[in-house]
Scaffold this active site. Sequence first.
Site, PDB file in Angstrom:
ATOM      1  N   LYS A  18       7.435  -0.114  -5.550  1.00  8.67           N
ATOM      2  CA  LYS A  18       8.063   1.053  -4.920  1.00  8.67           C
ATOM      3  C   LYS A  18       9.571   1.025  -5.180  1.00  8.67           C
ATOM      4  CE  LYS A  18       8.718   1.556  -0.265  1.00  8.67           C
ATOM      5  NZ  LYS A  18      10.041   2.110   0.033  1.00  8.67           N
ATOM      6  N   ASP A  53       9.766   6.558  -4.121  1.00 11.89           N
ATOM      7  CA  ASP A  53       9.841   6.891  -2.691  1.00 11.89           C
ATOM      8  C   ASP A  53      11.098   7.729  -2.435  1.00 11.89           C
ATOM      9  OD1 ASP A  53       9.492   6.873   0.056  1.00 11.89           O
ATOM     10  OD2 ASP A  53      10.073   4.772   0.309  1.00 11.89           O
ATOM     11  N   LYS A  76      11.077  10.791  -0.943  1.00 13.62           N
ATOM     12  CA  LYS A  76      10.901  11.577   0.303  1.00 13.62           C
ATOM     13  C   LYS A  76      11.579  12.945   0.220  1.00 13.62           C
ATOM     14  CE  LYS A  76      10.446   7.668   3.525  1.00 13.62           C
ATOM     15  NZ  LYS A  76      10.810   6.500   2.731  1.00 13.62           N
ATOM     16  N   ASP A 123      13.100  19.883   1.174  1.00 14.55           N
ATOM     17  CA  ASP A 123      14.076  20.935   0.863  1.00 14.55           C
ATOM     18  C   ASP A 123      13.309  22.248   0.756  1.00 14.55           C
ATOM     19  OD1 ASP A 123      16.438  22.267  -0.132  1.00 14.55           O
ATOM     20  OD2 ASP A 123      17.144  20.331  -0.868  1.00 14.55           O
ATOM     21  N   THR A 182      13.363  23.981  -4.738  1.00  9.17           N
ATOM     22  CA  THR A 182      14.068  22.732  -5.066  1.00  9.17           C
ATOM     23  C   THR A 182      13.094  21.557  -5.115  1.00  9.17           C
ATOM     24  OG1 THR A 182      16.041  23.604  -4.023  1.00  9.17           O
ATOM     25  CG2 THR A 182      15.966  21.216  -4.333  1.00  9.17           C
ATOM     26  N   THR A 207       8.312   5.714  11.023  1.00  7.94           N
ATOM     27  CA  THR A 207       8.048   4.769  12.120  1.00  7.94           C
ATOM     28  C   THR A 207       9.319   4.466  12.911  1.00  7.94           C
ATOM     29  OG1 THR A 207       8.121   3.052  10.437  1.00  7.94           O
ATOM     30  CG2 THR A 207       5.959   3.645  11.272  1.00  7.94           C
ATOM     31  N   ARG A 246       9.996  -7.462   2.142  1.00 11.45           N
ATOM     32  CA  ARG A 246      10.629  -8.778   2.335  1.00 11.45           C
ATOM     33  C   ARG A 246       9.704  -9.992   2.430  1.00 11.45           C
ATOM     34  NH1 ARG A 246      14.157  -6.145   6.911  1.00 11.45           N
ATOM     35  NH2 ARG A 246      12.256  -4.901   6.889  1.00 11.45           N
TER      36      ARG A 246
HETATM   37  O1  C5P Z   1      10.509  -5.391   3.819  1.00 12.14           O
HETATM   38  P1  C5P Z   1       9.447  -4.519   4.450  1.00 12.14           P
HETATM   39  O2  C5P Z   1       8.033  -5.015   4.193  1.00 12.14           O
HETATM   40  O3  C5P Z   1       9.728  -4.246   5.904  1.00 12.14           O
HETATM   41  O4  C5P Z   1       9.577  -3.144   3.657  1.00 12.14           O
HETATM   42  C1  C5P Z   1       8.781  -2.032   3.975  1.00 12.14           C
HETATM   43  C2  C5P Z   1       9.105  -0.891   3.071  1.00 12.14           C
HETATM   44  O5  C5P Z   1       8.412   0.249   3.546  1.00 12.14           O
HETATM   45  C3  C5P Z   1      10.592  -0.509   3.034  1.00 12.14           C
HETATM   46  O6  C5P Z   1      10.853  -0.005   1.726  1.00 12.14           O
HETATM   47  C4  C5P Z   1      10.692   0.595   4.070  1.00 12.14           C
HETATM   48  O7  C5P Z   1      11.723   1.509   3.792  1.00 12.14           O
HETATM   49  C5  C5P Z   1       9.343   1.282   3.895  1.00 12.14           C
HETATM   50  N1  C5P Z   1       8.911   2.040   5.039  1.00 12.14           N
HETATM   51  C6  C5P Z   1       8.724   1.505   6.306  1.00 12.14           C
HETATM   52  N2  C5P Z   1       8.311   2.303   7.337  1.00 12.14           N
HETATM   53  C7  C5P Z   1       8.090   3.600   7.116  1.00 12.14           C
HETATM   54  C8  C5P Z   1       8.259   4.145   5.844  1.00 12.14           C
HETATM   55  C9  C5P Z   1       8.676   3.329   4.819  1.00 12.14           C
HETATM   56  O8  C5P Z   1       8.919   0.308   6.522  1.00 12.14           O
HETATM   57  N3  C5P Z   1       7.639   4.346   8.090  1.00 12.14           N
END
Ligand code: C5P
Length: 247
Positions: A39, A66, A68, A71, A75, A131, A223
């Site tokens: 991603k 990603d 998102k 608009d 666009t 979230t 992470r």
């Molecule tokens: O490091 P981690 O596992 O928390 O990363 C989760 C990924 O999913 C990040 O890129 C975060 O921006 C994305 N994300 C999220 N919750 C959402 C939408 C996207 O954690 N509701």
Amino acid sequence: MLAQQLKAKDRLIVALDVSTLDEARAIVKDLREHVGMFKMGLELFAAAGIALFDMMKQEQINVFFDGKFHDIPNTVAQASRNVTSHGVGMFNVHGSGGSAMLKAAVEARNQAVADYGLSKQPLLIAVTVLTSISGDTLKSELKVNEDVLEHVTGLARLAKDSGLDGVVASAKEAGAVRKSCGEDFLIVTPGIRPQWASTDDQQRIVTPAQALRNGADFLVIGRPITAAKNRSDAVKKVLEEMEFGLE
Ligand code: C5P
């Protein structure tokens, strides 16, 4: 093909939440054998621009862009056309952009596949409720008179009826979305933490196995894998946990 037939590797999306292409490339090199998709989002895009698509092509990886998009329909349609032309495997728009915007994105994606002679159509999914938005914020600031679950399932239905392939939703909401939108509607789920990993800043976390049992098709994990001392060991452990959820 129904997503239910996919193997664990093909369901795992690793988030390249870094600000340089060199860092992204290092992660890709460590993990490419084990991961179906990477991603790339606004952090990397704002730093590297469309060079990230050149990197995607050089490394021959499958990318979920990603971006998102949210608009006016015209666009979003042009942005969808352009991102499709780069050959990504998946991209997203906000479900709250409404049916005109969602349908414009679908049409533009389909037209771009034909115009550029692409062999594969990228999956187009909708963000439902982030979230980071609580039920209170939804009500008091955004003036939405539904609870989070109702609003998520309503936006998922809108996305399905507008022709999208699926949604991003938390594992907590996956069951309700599955029930309302059926088996062939994709659910992409972030907020995943293996049992051994730190929770970081994620509040509502679910293990890989549980998320799959709840109905998620794809898991987005950052992470716990990218920040691990040994990334390929971490990814192997995640894939093992995912196998349990698929049994
Ligand atoms: O490091 P981690 O596992 O928390 O990363 C989760 C990924 O999913 C990040 O890129 C975060 O921006 C994305 N994300 C999220 N919750 C959402 C939408 C996207 O954690 N509701």
